[in-house]
Design a protein around this motif. Structure first.
Motif, PDB file in Angstrom:
ATOM      1  N   GLY A 123     -20.223  35.849 -38.325  1.00  0.00           N
ATOM      2  CA  GLY A 123     -20.832  36.841 -39.202  1.00  0.00           C
ATOM      3  C   GLY A 123     -20.043  38.132 -39.310  1.00  0.00           C
ATOM      4  O   GLY A 123     -20.265  38.922 -40.215  1.00  0.00           O
ATOM      5  N   TYR A 124     -19.135  38.373 -38.373  1.00  0.00           N
ATOM      6  CA  TYR A 124     -18.352  39.602 -38.380  1.00  0.00           C
ATOM      7  C   TYR A 124     -17.210  39.473 -37.372  1.00  0.00           C
ATOM      8  O   TYR A 124     -17.164  38.527 -36.583  1.00  0.00           O
ATOM      9  CB  TYR A 124     -19.213  40.814 -38.000  1.00  0.00           C
ATOM     10  N   LEU A 125     -16.327  40.453 -37.375  1.00  0.00           N
ATOM     11  CA  LEU A 125     -15.322  40.635 -36.325  1.00  0.00           C
ATOM     12  C   LEU A 125     -15.615  41.976 -35.659  1.00  0.00           C
ATOM     13  O   LEU A 125     -15.842  42.969 -36.346  1.00  0.00           O
ATOM     14  CB  LEU A 125     -13.905  40.678 -36.900  1.00  0.00           C
ATOM     15  N   GLN A 126     -15.613  41.991 -34.347  1.00  0.00           N
ATOM     16  CA  GLN A 126     -15.832  43.245 -33.632  1.00  0.00           C
ATOM     17  C   GLN A 126     -14.723  44.236 -33.953  1.00  0.00           C
ATOM     18  O   GLN A 126     -14.973  45.412 -34.145  1.00  0.00           O
ATOM     19  CB  GLN A 126     -15.894  42.993 -32.118  1.00  0.00           C
ATOM     20  N   GLY A 127     -13.487  43.735 -34.015  1.00  0.00           N
ATOM     21  CA  GLY A 127     -12.402  44.672 -34.268  1.00  0.00           C
ATOM     22  C   GLY A 127     -11.151  44.026 -34.800  1.00  0.00           C
ATOM     23  O   GLY A 127     -10.930  42.823 -34.678  1.00  0.00           O
ATOM     24  N   LEU A 128     -10.325  44.869 -35.393  1.00  0.00           N
ATOM     25  CA  LEU A 128      -9.015  44.483 -35.903  1.00  0.00           C
ATOM     26  C   LEU A 128      -8.007  45.452 -35.304  1.00  0.00           C
ATOM     27  O   LEU A 128      -8.152  46.666 -35.431  1.00  0.00           O
ATOM     28  CB  LEU A 128      -8.980  44.575 -37.426  1.00  0.00           C
ATOM     29  N   HIS A 141     -13.136  44.010 -44.954  1.00  0.00           N
ATOM     30  CA  HIS A 141     -13.561  45.207 -44.244  1.00  0.00           C
ATOM     31  C   HIS A 141     -15.062  45.279 -43.986  1.00  0.00           C
ATOM     32  O   HIS A 141     -15.497  45.863 -42.998  1.00  0.00           O
ATOM     33  CB  HIS A 141     -13.091  46.479 -44.970  1.00  0.00           C
ATOM     34  N   ARG A 142     -15.872  44.664 -44.820  1.00  0.00           N
ATOM     35  CA  ARG A 142     -17.324  44.711 -44.621  1.00  0.00           C
ATOM     36  C   ARG A 142     -17.759  43.932 -43.379  1.00  0.00           C
ATOM     37  O   ARG A 142     -18.875  44.070 -42.915  1.00  0.00           O
ATOM     38  CB  ARG A 142     -18.040  44.165 -45.851  1.00  0.00           C
ATOM     39  N   HIS A 143     -16.862  43.088 -42.866  1.00  0.00           N
ATOM     40  CA  HIS A 143     -17.166  42.248 -41.715  1.00  0.00           C
ATOM     41  C   HIS A 143     -16.521  42.767 -40.436  1.00  0.00           C
ATOM     42  O   HIS A 143     -16.502  42.061 -39.434  1.00  0.00           O
ATOM     43  CB  HIS A 143     -16.702  40.817 -41.988  1.00  0.00           C
ATOM     44  N   PHE A 178     -11.867  54.006 -47.732  1.00  0.00           N
ATOM     45  CA  PHE A 178     -11.980  52.741 -48.458  1.00  0.00           C
ATOM     46  C   PHE A 178     -12.690  51.633 -47.697  1.00  0.00           C
ATOM     47  O   PHE A 178     -13.040  50.629 -48.294  1.00  0.00           O
ATOM     48  CB  PHE A 178     -10.589  52.246 -48.857  1.00  0.00           C
ATOM     49  N   VAL A 179     -12.863  51.777 -46.402  1.00  0.00           N
ATOM     50  CA  VAL A 179     -13.477  50.710 -45.618  1.00  0.00           C
ATOM     51  C   VAL A 179     -14.702  51.230 -44.882  1.00  0.00           C
ATOM     52  O   VAL A 179     -14.816  52.423 -44.593  1.00  0.00           O
ATOM     53  CB  VAL A 179     -12.475  50.082 -44.608  1.00  0.00           C
ATOM     54  N   SER A 180     -15.602  50.327 -44.561  1.00  0.00           N
ATOM     55  CA  SER A 180     -16.810  50.718 -43.852  1.00  0.00           C
ATOM     56  C   SER A 180     -16.605  50.739 -42.337  1.00  0.00           C
ATOM     57  O   SER A 180     -17.411  51.319 -41.619  1.00  0.00           O
ATOM     58  CB  SER A 180     -17.956  49.775 -44.210  1.00  0.00           C
ATOM     59  N   ALA A 181     -15.557  50.128 -41.851  1.00  0.00           N
ATOM     60  CA  ALA A 181     -15.281  50.100 -40.411  1.00  0.00           C
ATOM     61  C   ALA A 181     -14.808  51.473 -39.932  1.00  0.00           C
ATOM     62  O   ALA A 181     -14.219  52.242 -40.682  1.00  0.00           O
ATOM     63  CB  ALA A 181     -14.206  49.054 -40.112  1.00  0.00           C
ATOM     64  N   TRP A 241     -11.164  50.175 -26.741  1.00  0.00           N
ATOM     65  CA  TRP A 241     -12.007  50.839 -27.734  1.00  0.00           C
ATOM     66  C   TRP A 241     -12.600  49.812 -28.707  1.00  0.00           C
ATOM     67  O   TRP A 241     -13.786  49.881 -29.055  1.00  0.00           O
ATOM     68  CB  TRP A 241     -11.185  51.890 -28.487  1.00  0.00           C
ATOM     69  N   LEU A 242     -11.796  48.842 -29.116  1.00  0.00           N
ATOM     70  CA  LEU A 242     -12.278  47.832 -30.054  1.00  0.00           C
ATOM     71  C   LEU A 242     -13.356  46.940 -29.439  1.00  0.00           C
ATOM     72  O   LEU A 242     -14.234  46.439 -30.155  1.00  0.00           O
ATOM     73  CB  LEU A 242     -11.121  46.950 -30.525  1.00  0.00           C
ATOM     74  N   SER A 243     -13.291  46.722 -28.154  1.00  0.00           N
ATOM     75  CA  SER A 243     -14.224  45.777 -27.516  1.00  0.00           C
ATOM     76  C   SER A 243     -15.633  46.326 -27.355  1.00  0.00           C
ATOM     77  O   SER A 243     -16.558  45.567 -27.102  1.00  0.00           O
ATOM     78  CB  SER A 243     -13.679  45.330 -26.153  1.00  0.00           C
ATOM     79  N   HIS A 244     -15.813  47.634 -27.531  1.00  0.00           N
ATOM     80  CA  HIS A 244     -17.147  48.230 -27.396  1.00  0.00           C
ATOM     81  C   HIS A 244     -17.780  48.394 -28.774  1.00  0.00           C
ATOM     82  O   HIS A 244     -17.142  48.924 -29.681  1.00  0.00           O
ATOM     83  CB  HIS A 244     -17.076  49.581 -26.698  1.00  0.00           C
TER      84      HIS A 244
END
Length: 122
Positions: free
Chosen positions: A41-46, A73-75, A98-101, A117-120
């Motif tokens: 449903g999503y990715l926690q981080g990029l 980006h919405r995911h 431009f992105v919601s993340a 930082w990405l993992s939280h």
């Protein structure tokens, strides 16, 4: 060419552009990412490792990059950019329009901090 690898059981995608980016590269990357997004449903981080980024091959590659970002980006919850390049240091501020993340820059030597930082959850 875009190299990629997964961290934390497919929660975080790391991409490393290592040569001039071509449109086919983004289609191939989307083919790897889309099934994971469908499953979770999503990715926690990029994590974008831009330490060796050289740019796009041509305008079509730039457009493909924009399309990939628009579609994904919405995911994403968070995006971290690793770079010591002064101009690329402004990329997160530009992306935030431009992105919601949530987007944050990190110096090239702080990959572990970026992954932490990405993992939280944000």
């Amino acid at each position: 060419m875009i190299e990629h690898c997964w961290h934390h059981d497919h929660d975080i995608l790391e991409i490393r552009p290592v040569a001039d980016l071509r449109p086919a590269e983004f289609r191939a990357l989307a083919a790897q990412v889309d099934p994971v997004i469908c499953q979770h449903g999503y990715l926690q981080g990029l994590l974008i490792d831009a330490r060796h980024y050289r740019g796009w091959q041509n305008f079509a590659a730039l457009v493909s990059h924009c399309v990939f970002t628009r579609n994904q980006h919405r995911h994403l919850h968070r995006i971290a950019v690793l770079s010591d390049n002064t101009l690329l240091g402004f990329m997160p501020q530009l992306l935030n329009h431009f992105v919601s993340a949530e987007v944050r820059p990190f110096p090239g030597s702080e990959e572990a901090s970026a992954l932490e930082w990405l993992s939280h959850p944000g």
